[in-house]
Design a protein around this motif. Structure first.
Motif, PDB file in Angstrom:
ATOM      1  N   TYR A   1      15.841   5.460 -28.717  1.00  0.00           N
ATOM      2  CA  TYR A   1      15.806   6.151 -29.871  1.00  0.00           C
ATOM      3  C   TYR A   1      17.523   6.633 -30.293  1.00  0.00           C
ATOM      4  CZ  TYR A   1      15.856   9.957 -33.541  1.00  0.00           C
ATOM      5  OH  TYR A   1      16.244  10.548 -34.408  1.00  0.00           O
TER       6      TYR A   1
ATOM      7  N   PRO B   1       8.202   5.559 -36.544  1.00  0.00           N
ATOM      8  CA  PRO B   1       8.387   4.659 -37.827  1.00  0.00           C
ATOM      9  C   PRO B   1       9.247   5.222 -38.865  1.00  0.00           C
ATOM     10  CG  PRO B   1       6.298   6.253 -37.981  1.00  0.00           C
ATOM     11  CD  PRO B   1       7.026   6.531 -36.620  1.00  0.00           C
ATOM     12  N   TYR B   2       9.644   4.503 -39.863  1.00  0.00           N
ATOM     13  CA  TYR B   2      10.724   4.775 -40.762  1.00  0.00           C
ATOM     14  C   TYR B   2      10.390   6.101 -41.497  1.00  0.00           C
ATOM     15  CZ  TYR B   2      13.415   4.440 -45.307  1.00  0.00           C
ATOM     16  OH  TYR B   2      14.139   4.661 -46.196  1.00  0.00           O
TER      17      TYR B   2
ATOM     18  N   TYR C   1      18.827  -0.525 -35.607  1.00  0.00           N
ATOM     19  CA  TYR C   1      17.178  -0.263 -35.458  1.00  0.00           C
ATOM     20  C   TYR C   1      16.467  -1.586 -35.969  1.00  0.00           C
ATOM     21  CZ  TYR C   1      17.395   4.730 -35.187  1.00  0.00           C
ATOM     22  OH  TYR C   1      17.621   6.042 -34.851  1.00  0.00           O
TER      23      TYR C   1
ATOM     24  N   GLN D   1      17.941   6.992 -40.856  1.00  0.00           N
ATOM     25  CA  GLN D   1      17.637   5.835 -41.969  1.00  0.00           C
ATOM     26  C   GLN D   1      18.690   5.181 -42.444  1.00  0.00           C
ATOM     27  OE1 GLN D   1      15.021   8.038 -44.883  1.00  0.00           O
ATOM     28  NE2 GLN D   1      13.400   8.036 -43.651  1.00  0.00           N
TER      29      GLN D   1
ATOM     30  N   ASN E   1      12.320  -2.156 -43.661  1.00  0.00           N
ATOM     31  CA  ASN E   1      12.949  -0.798 -43.397  1.00  0.00           C
ATOM     32  C   ASN E   1      13.103  -0.601 -41.680  1.00  0.00           C
ATOM     33  OD1 ASN E   1      12.630   0.216 -46.139  1.00  0.00           O
ATOM     34  ND2 ASN E   1      10.438   0.717 -45.605  1.00  0.00           N
TER      35      ASN E   1
ATOM     36  N   TYR F   1      13.106   1.099 -38.175  1.00  0.00           N
ATOM     37  CA  TYR F   1      12.355   1.835 -37.510  1.00  0.00           C
ATOM     38  C   TYR F   1      12.813   1.718 -35.833  1.00  0.00           C
ATOM     39  CZ  TYR F   1       9.226  -1.573 -35.470  1.00  0.00           C
ATOM     40  OH  TYR F   1       8.830  -2.788 -34.615  1.00  0.00           O
ATOM     41  N   CYS F   2      12.147   2.979 -35.081  1.00  0.00           N
ATOM     42  CA  CYS F   2      12.445   2.685 -33.753  1.00  0.00           C
ATOM     43  C   CYS F   2      10.989   2.291 -32.945  1.00  0.00           C
ATOM     44  CB  CYS F   2      12.630   3.983 -33.160  1.00  0.00           C
ATOM     45  SG  CYS F   2      12.955   4.105 -31.530  1.00  0.00           S
TER      46      CYS F   2
ATOM     47  N   ASP G   1      10.731  -3.246 -40.025  1.00  0.00           N
ATOM     48  CA  ASP G   1       9.514  -3.102 -39.728  1.00  0.00           C
ATOM     49  C   ASP G   1       8.987  -4.064 -41.099  1.00  0.00           C
ATOM     50  OD1 ASP G   1       9.703  -2.141 -42.253  1.00  0.00           O
ATOM     51  OD2 ASP G   1       9.020  -0.009 -41.803  1.00  0.00           O
TER      52      ASP G   1
ATOM     53  N   LEU H   1      11.655   8.755 -39.205  1.00  0.00           N
ATOM     54  CA  LEU H   1      13.300   8.938 -38.929  1.00  0.00           C
ATOM     55  C   LEU H   1      13.923   9.961 -39.728  1.00  0.00           C
ATOM     56  CD1 LEU H   1      14.176   5.050 -38.635  1.00  0.00           C
ATOM     57  CD2 LEU H   1      14.212   6.738 -36.633  1.00  0.00           C
TER      58      LEU H   1
ATOM     59  N   GLU I   1       6.837   5.121 -30.682  1.00  0.00           N
ATOM     60  CA  GLU I   1       7.241   4.467 -31.857  1.00  0.00           C
ATOM     61  C   GLU I   1       7.841   5.733 -33.000  1.00  0.00           C
ATOM     62  OE1 GLU I   1       5.840   2.335 -35.479  1.00  0.00           O
ATOM     63  OE2 GLU I   1       5.247   1.369 -33.724  1.00  0.00           O
TER      64      GLU I   1
END
Length: 803
Positions: A784, A724-725, A739, A733, A746, A748-749, A742, A728, A722
């Motif tokens: 990603y 997270p935001y 994406y 972003q 926001n 996130y991958c 979350d 990134l 993963e």
């Protein structure tokens, strides 16, 4: 006359009676093995098998010891009588683990991996046959050591050690494919290559600028296509392959045919592949927001509407088709000279830039159309090889190449009648002269020169789709513009002892760019540019074998990327509300790299390899806020946009590890696992550090293989970590439309995994059946930075025949 006929008849009878052929095959696949060395001592006699695995061993009659050897297989020895007892039919066992593979990309000449200090991955034909990749990008990804991003189905942008696009180099049959308009954004040029006509692929990790020059910072991907084979007898050699493949997720339909004809001195290879893809279907289990395709744009009678998608798992529009053609001609007048001509052509249909079609503005789709025109690539190469010791060289290879590239972009805003057409054409000319000279028994020298010239033509038109009227529009690049590179290199190798190889080299490159800006559409404060920049790069490496089952490599090297026409002169929208303008003041960016590798074999049951690396990038060319005529914003395509430009405004670093494990188990089982971790940061506008855009999340794969007689099965998992935001990259972003979201809303991958199974069965010596199921659990995931969601559960069936 009768006596002559009788003599000829008797000679034929004698040859038939006394000639004895030996047939050698692979024990697992039962396929004939070519180039197997069969030899004896006292007296010395040596022969090799032909493409049918056959060789005449009449000269070995009565021999007590005959040696049989082929790289990648266990060597064996038999007496002539023993082989007679086996009816002159032998099966060789593949070597489970070996440190002694042959690679070409490290120095442009064949070398043993034992002598090469950098990490190199080989992708072999047997692996490609089992995995059945749709494109060359998928073939790289199947290696488990290259991450691939896709903006659309017709995509595939490799990421290696935190670098991508114009910081990686693509090489085809020794010719660089990178052009003066390779951008920092994601690229899909690698899909122009046909995996079905590829003989071998090598991925060299870390800077390769010593041998290949600009762009080779993160790694070099070298593709070697089918080689024409000469006949070793009086009869012409004729062989070929035919393949048909179908897969369900995008309704892929592929047909391939290649044919080789070999004479004594002339040989020919012809290859062709056609592939058609429908719209890609994603998986059923996973994130929904920004993944499901709930509606799409449709134009009816000149009116744009948002149409509900009857099946939100189908990514409309994403389908396209592609054609690949290759022709090679070889002429070998004698054992010293070899001439090879190669023609390659690839073209796609139009294909949608799928990620751009996902963007919204004020609650509706932003674009009614956004597609690439046909991606065309043509290459003509002529290589001349001379193998004969002289004062200057033992081997010489000269390669001349002309490549022609064409790409285009076409986009129209939703509800607007203006369709923008931007067309780019590049002619790339190259000359490489590479020489090898052995200096004594333990020293060698590789050296050469290179000359590259790229000419860029760029045009723009704006079309009113309601009337069909076209008017001139702004071009993407200065036109005409030129990019030139001239270089010389030398690489020295010494083996002070048998177990140790040291290599050191230097290269100097001078790069020149020039062109004229069109100020008709944008009031640039300059009308032309003329840049000259140079770079000195080098490497120092060690390959040490403490024992037959150990190898330790250390490599210190530098690399560079000279600015190209895309960096200096492009005008484009990087994202909504931003426009990138030219900057004629760029210089080369420079990379420093250090790495340490360890490989250990335990008996014939376990092999472990581990590589750690660190790369520092100075003077990095990055996109930053800029001003144009004192203004930080200008009107672009009807929208007030922040002015940005590519600038030498930052530094970056990336570090990571690459690990691999191979384990042999009883009952013909084998476990193969690979893991990649990379972490990168770059300097931001305010001087702080932020995540490096092309540093992919950790990723890897684990395979459980079973090989028995003619059958091979592979149950494997592919997995990604993963991001997270907070981790990134700032550019990512801003792409919230592609994406997952979350708990805080926001982008996130998410991490993801797939379970897959592939199988291959050699029905006869001439027919092979392959089948597989990818993404068994029908996961919905998006790798990603990708725009398109990956395929859901995918059934694959293929038939391959050889003759």
């Amino acid at each position: 006359m009768k006596r002559i006929l009788l003599y000829v008849f008797l000679q034929v009878i004698i040859c038939h009676v006394f000639a004895q052929e030996l047939l050698i095959k692979d024990r697992i696949t039962h396929q004939p093995l070519e180039m197997v060395a069969v030899y004896r001592h006292h007296p010395t006699v040596a022969v090799v098998t032909n493409f049918k695995g056959r060789v005449d061993i009449s000269a070995f009659q009565g021999a007590d010891t005959i040696f049989i050897q082929l790289l990648g297989y266990e060597p064996v020895r038999y007496s002539y009588d023993q082989m007679k007892g086996m009816q002159f039919r032998l099966y060789l066992d593949p070597v489970d683990f070996s440190l002694d593979e042959v690679v070409i990309s490290a120095a442009r000449w064949e070398q043993s991996k034992r002598d090469v200090p950098q990490k190199i991955t080989l992708i072999k034909p047997a692996e490609v046959a089992l995995q059945n990749p749709q494109t060359a990008a998928d073939m790289l990804q199947a290696s488990g050591e290259v991450f691939v991003q896709k903006s659309q189905l017709g995509g595939g942008s490799p990421m290696i050690r935190g670098f991508a696009t114009n910081r990686l180099l693509i090489v085809v049959d020794g010719v660089r494919m990178n052009t003066a308009i390779f951008r920092s954004g994601n690229l899909q040029n690698v899909i122009s290559l046909d995996p079905n006509s590829t003989e071998k692929t090598e991925v060299s990790y870390g800077p390769g600028s010593l041998i290949y020059g600009s762009d080779a910072i993160g790694g070099v991907m070298s593709f070697y296509t089918l080689t024409p084979s000469l006949s070793d007898g009086d009869k012409p050699l004729v062989k070929g392959n035919a393949l048909a493949r179908w897969s369900s997720a995008d309704m892929e339909k592929t047909g391939h045919l290649d044919l080789t004809i070999g004479l004594k001195k002339w040989a020919f290879v012809t290859s062709g592949t056609f592939t058609d893809y429908d719209d890609m279907m994603m998986g059923r289990h996973g994130p929904e927001q920004n993944y499901l395709r709930k509606y799409y744009a449709k134009t009816t009678d000149g009116t744009d509407t948002q149409v509900p998608n009857p099946d939100s798992l189908v990514q409309v529009p994403s389908g396209y088709h592609q054609v690949n053609v290759m022709q090679k001609i070889r002429f070998q007048p004698n054992e010293h000279w070899n001439f090879n001509y190669g023609f390659h052509f690839s073209t796609t249909s139009d294909y949608s830039r799928y990620d751009r079609l996902l963007r919204e503005k004020k609650g509706q789709l932003r674009s009614a159309e956004w597609y690439y025109g046909p991606q065309k690539w043509m290459m003509n190469t002529l290589s001349v090889t001379h193998r004969q010791p002289t004062r200057m060289y033992d081997m010489l290879n000269m390669t001349l190449a002309w490549q022609n590239f064409e790409e285009s972009r076409h986009d129209r805003d939703f509800g607007d009648t203006e369709l923008r057409h931007r067309i780019e054409k590049v002619n790339a000319f190259s000359l490489n002269l590479d020489l090898e000279k052995e200096v004594g028994e333990r020293q060698g020298l590789y050296y050469g020169v290179e000359a590259l010239v790229n000419t860029v033509e760029s045009t723009g038109e704006d079309e009113d789709v309601s009337t069909g009227i076209r008017v001139p529009g702004p071009a993407r690049y200065p036109s005409p513009s030129d990019w030139e590179s001239f270089a010389g290199y030398v690489n020295y190798r010494i083996k002070p002892v048998t177990q140790l190889t040291l290599q050191a080299g230097l290269r100097y490159n001078q790069v020149m760019l020039s062109g004229d800006f069109d100020t008709t559409f944008y009031p640039f404060p300059f009308t032309d540019f003329d840049i000259s920049t140079g770079a000195l790069t080098g490497s120092l490496g060690m390959a040490w074998l403490p024992g037959e089952t150990w190898q330790v490599n250390m490599n210190l090297c530098t690399g560079f990327r000279a600015p190209n026409i895309d960096d200096v002169g492009k005008v484009f929208d990087s994202e909504p509300g931003s426009v990138v303008v030219p900057n004629p003041n760029l210089v080369a960016e420079y990379a420093w790299n250090g790495e340490l590798s360890l490989t250990k074999i335990f008996g014939q049951f376990l092999k472990i390899d581990l590589t750690g690396y660190y790369t520092y990038l100075d003077n990095a060319i990055v996109r930053r806020d800029y001003t144009l005529n004192g203004m930080d914003s200008i009107m672009y395509d009807g929208e007030m946009s922040q002015v940005q430009a590519m600038q030498n405004a930052a530094y970056a670093y990336v570090y990571g590890i690459q690990a691999g494990v191979e384990l042999n188990l009883p009952a013909d089982l084998k476990i193969l696992s690979k893991f990649n971790y990379q972490k990168g940061e770059e300097e931001l506008d305010d001087g702080s550090m932020g995540p490096l855009r092309h540093a992919a999340p950790w990723f890897g794969s684990t395979h459980v293989l079973w090989k028995h007689e003619r059958f091979t099965a592979d149950l494997f998992g592919i997995y990604n970590g993963e991001i997270p935001y907070e981790e990134l990259a700032p550019e990512e972003q801003g792409k919230d439309y592609m994406y997952a979201v979350d708990a805080d809303g926001n982008p996130y991958c998410p991490s993801w995994y797939t379970l897959n199974i592939k199988a291959m069965y050699q029905v006869t010596n001439f027919l092979m059946v392959s089948a597989g199921i990818e993404n068994l659990t029908d996961q919905r995931y998006r790798p990603y930075s990708s725009g398109i969601v990956a395929a859901g559960r995918n059934f694959i069936v293929s038939l391959k025949g050889n003759f």
